[in-house]
Design an enzyme around this catalytic site. Structure first.
Site, mmCIF file in Angstrom:
data_model
loop_
_atom_site.group_PDB
_atom_site.id
_atom_site.type_symbol
_atom_site.label_atom_id
_atom_site.label_comp_id
_atom_site.label_asym_id
_atom_site.label_seq_id
_atom_site.Cartn_x
_atom_site.Cartn_y
_atom_site.Cartn_z
ATOM 1 C CB THR A 1 -0.892 0.028 1.251
ATOM 2 O OG1 THR A 1 -1.656 -1.177 1.300
ATOM 3 C CG2 THR A 1 -1.842 1.215 1.215
ATOM 4 C CE LYS B 1 -5.108 -1.045 1.632
ATOM 5 N NZ LYS B 1 -5.570 -2.225 2.326
ATOM 6 C CE LYS C 1 1.668 2.234 4.075
ATOM 7 N NZ LYS C 1 2.097 0.923 3.626
HETATM 8 P P1 NAD Z 1 5.877 -6.099 7.235
HETATM 9 O O1 NAD Z 1 6.663 -5.003 7.836
HETATM 10 O O2 NAD Z 1 5.529 -7.284 8.048
HETATM 11 O O3 NAD Z 1 6.637 -6.649 5.910
HETATM 12 C C1 NAD Z 1 7.403 -5.843 5.051
HETATM 13 C C2 NAD Z 1 8.704 -6.590 4.796
HETATM 14 O O4 NAD Z 1 9.474 -5.886 3.818
HETATM 15 C C3 NAD Z 1 9.590 -6.712 6.037
HETATM 16 O O5 NAD Z 1 9.785 -8.075 6.341
HETATM 17 C C4 NAD Z 1 10.894 -6.026 5.634
HETATM 18 O O6 NAD Z 1 12.055 -6.648 6.167
HETATM 19 C C5 NAD Z 1 10.835 -6.127 4.120
HETATM 20 N N1 NAD Z 1 11.680 -5.167 3.430
HETATM 21 C C6 NAD Z 1 11.755 -3.819 3.615
HETATM 22 N N2 NAD Z 1 12.645 -3.279 2.766
HETATM 23 C C7 NAD Z 1 13.162 -4.322 2.035
HETATM 24 C C8 NAD Z 1 14.139 -4.422 1.018
HETATM 25 N N3 NAD Z 1 14.790 -3.353 0.562
HETATM 26 N N4 NAD Z 1 14.404 -5.652 0.497
HETATM 27 C C9 NAD Z 1 13.760 -6.744 0.966
HETATM 28 N N5 NAD Z 1 12.821 -6.723 1.925
HETATM 29 C C10 NAD Z 1 12.535 -5.521 2.466
HETATM 30 O O7 NAD Z 1 4.567 -5.419 6.623
HETATM 31 P P2 NAD Z 1 3.209 -6.160 6.173
HETATM 32 O O8 NAD Z 1 2.231 -6.112 7.290
HETATM 33 O O9 NAD Z 1 3.545 -7.447 5.521
HETATM 34 O O10 NAD Z 1 2.673 -5.110 5.083
HETATM 35 C C11 NAD Z 1 3.276 -5.016 3.814
HETATM 36 C C12 NAD Z 1 2.449 -4.045 2.973
HETATM 37 O O11 NAD Z 1 1.102 -4.512 2.907
HETATM 38 C C13 NAD Z 1 2.378 -2.621 3.554
HETATM 39 O O12 NAD Z 1 2.455 -1.709 2.504
HETATM 40 C C14 NAD Z 1 1.023 -2.600 4.249
HETATM 41 O O13 NAD Z 1 0.480 -1.286 4.322
HETATM 42 C C15 NAD Z 1 0.209 -3.482 3.334
HETATM 43 N N6 NAD Z 1 -0.939 -4.143 3.979
HETATM 44 C C16 NAD Z 1 -0.796 -4.736 5.195
HETATM 45 C C17 NAD Z 1 -1.914 -5.350 5.781
HETATM 46 C C18 NAD Z 1 -1.791 -6.031 7.118
HETATM 47 O O14 NAD Z 1 -2.828 -6.353 7.715
HETATM 48 N N7 NAD Z 1 -0.577 -6.274 7.615
HETATM 49 C C19 NAD Z 1 -3.157 -5.343 5.127
HETATM 50 C C20 NAD Z 1 -3.263 -4.748 3.873
HETATM 51 C C21 NAD Z 1 -2.146 -4.147 3.299
#
Ligand code: NAD
Length: 313
Positions: free
Chosen positions: A96, A171, A246
């Site tokens: 997102t 979204k 966010k």
């Molecule tokens: P998260 O922090 O658990 O996962 C993100 C991952 O990206 C982390 O493990 C981090 O180490 C990795 N990362 C960051 N920079 C990196 C790089 N340069 N190379 C490789 N890996 C890298 O977050 P999440 O909860 O999985 O959410 C991910 C996305 O999904 C976000 O944009 C969030 O807004 C969206 N989202 C989350 C949810 C939810 O319920 N968690 C729901 C809908 C949308």
């Protein structure tokens, strides 16, 4: 048809999404900055790469699931992903991110001779694990058609919303409705408390009247009426307040940039930002009702003895 997929970002969402692609028979190579997450993904059949660049070298499709737009843009550009991928690779960003960042990402990807789709999700970690996410996509119809079978391996629905950035736009508009409606439902419960109305009575009326919405009937912010809602487990997420803050921040920025008078959306963004920075940091977003209650001035509830006649909206 089986695809060769690079999956970058194996966190709460990306980990189970990558596992579901493996489960659907695709060859998935993953990368995350956190080695433990890479090891967990490997247990579900994801091949661990030593770097993001290495992961994309033989991929047909690159899926990213990263925290914010700056992570996506910097990986694409400075991280060398666009240069490392073979010509015509389809980059599907499921994170997102800001609509403007999504459009910049599309431009960078296509300028490098590849194809791009923004495809953020709704449904949370539970949906990622159960492959019941909803995807909302922006990009060319042909690229959506190419990605659709992969999206449906990770979710139950994929909607093509329009051109570059349209998925992110859908979204943040949806989540602006959600954030505002949770504040509305929470304020109504706190008002009901001050008027001596039971939670169940308000729920029984509003859930079958014009106040009905997801924030009330699925994610009810008071314990009792909806047994599965986070309020019944001391507001353990669910959809964590910082993620709602966010998404509302992205919506508020887009509203300001577009000159849209989104008064309630911008107000909701401020309320959730304050909540997420404080006691809401580890709570479901429905815990906002506690902040509303705390800010309210306690007074003796009035007694509602005589039901009032009146029209309903
Ligand atoms: P998260 O922090 O658990 O996962 C993100 C991952 O990206 C982390 O493990 C981090 O180490 C990795 N990362 C960051 N920079 C990196 C790089 N340069 N190379 C490789 N890996 C890298 O977050 P999440 O909860 O999985 O959410 C991910 C996305 O999904 C976000 O944009 C969030 O807004 C969206 N989202 C989350 C949810 C939810 O319920 N968690 C729901 C809908 C949308």
């Amino acid at each position: 048809m089986s695809s060769t997929i690079a999956f970058i970002g194996l966190g709460h969402m990306g980990g189970p999404m990558a596992a579901n692609l493996v489960g659907a028979g695709h060859r998935v190579t993953g990368y995350d900055l956190v080695p433990e997450l890479l090891a967990t993904a490997a247990e579900s059949g994801v091949r661990a790469a030593a770097s993001a660049k290495e992961a994309v070298t033989d991929a047909d499709v690159v899926v990213t699931m990263l925290p914010a737009g700056r992570h996506v843009l910097s990986l694409y550009r400075d991280g060398g992903l666009l240069a490392a991928a073979g010509p015509g690779t389809l980059f599907v960003d499921c994170s997102t991110i800001d609509v403007a960042d999504a459009r910049a990402a599309h431009e960078a990807v296509t300028a490098a001779g590849h194809r791009a789709l923004d495809a953020p999700v709704s449904g949370g970690v539970v949906g990622a694990e159960a492959a019941t996410l909803t995807f909302m996509a922006g990009g060319d119809a042909a690229d959506f058609a190419r990605a659709e079978p992969l999206l449906l391996a990770m979710g139950k629905k994929a909607v093509h919303c329009g051109s570059a950035g349209a998925g992110q736009a859908a979204k943040i508009c949806n989540n602006m409705i959600l954030g505002i409606s949770m504040v509305a439902v929470s304020e109504a419960f706190v008002l009901g408390e001050s008027l001596g109305l039971t939670h169940q009575a308000l729920y029984d009326v509003a859930s079958t009247a014009s106040g009905q919405c997801w924030s009330l009937t699925t994610n009810c912010p008071v314990p009792g009426p909806v047994p599965g809602s986070p309020a019944n487990r001391d507001y353990a997420p669910g959809f964590a307040a910082p993620l709602m803050a966010k998404d509302l921040g992205l919506a508020a920025n887009a509203a300001r940039a577009g000159g849209v008078d989104a008064e309630l959306g911008i107000r909701a963004a401020r309320l959730f930002a304050e909540f997420a920075e404080g006691e809401g940091a580890g709570q479901d977003f429905s815990g906002i009702i506690r902040a509303i209650r705390q800010r309210s001035t306690p007074s003796t509830p009035s007694t509602l003895s005589t039901p009032q006649n009146g029209s309903t909206a």
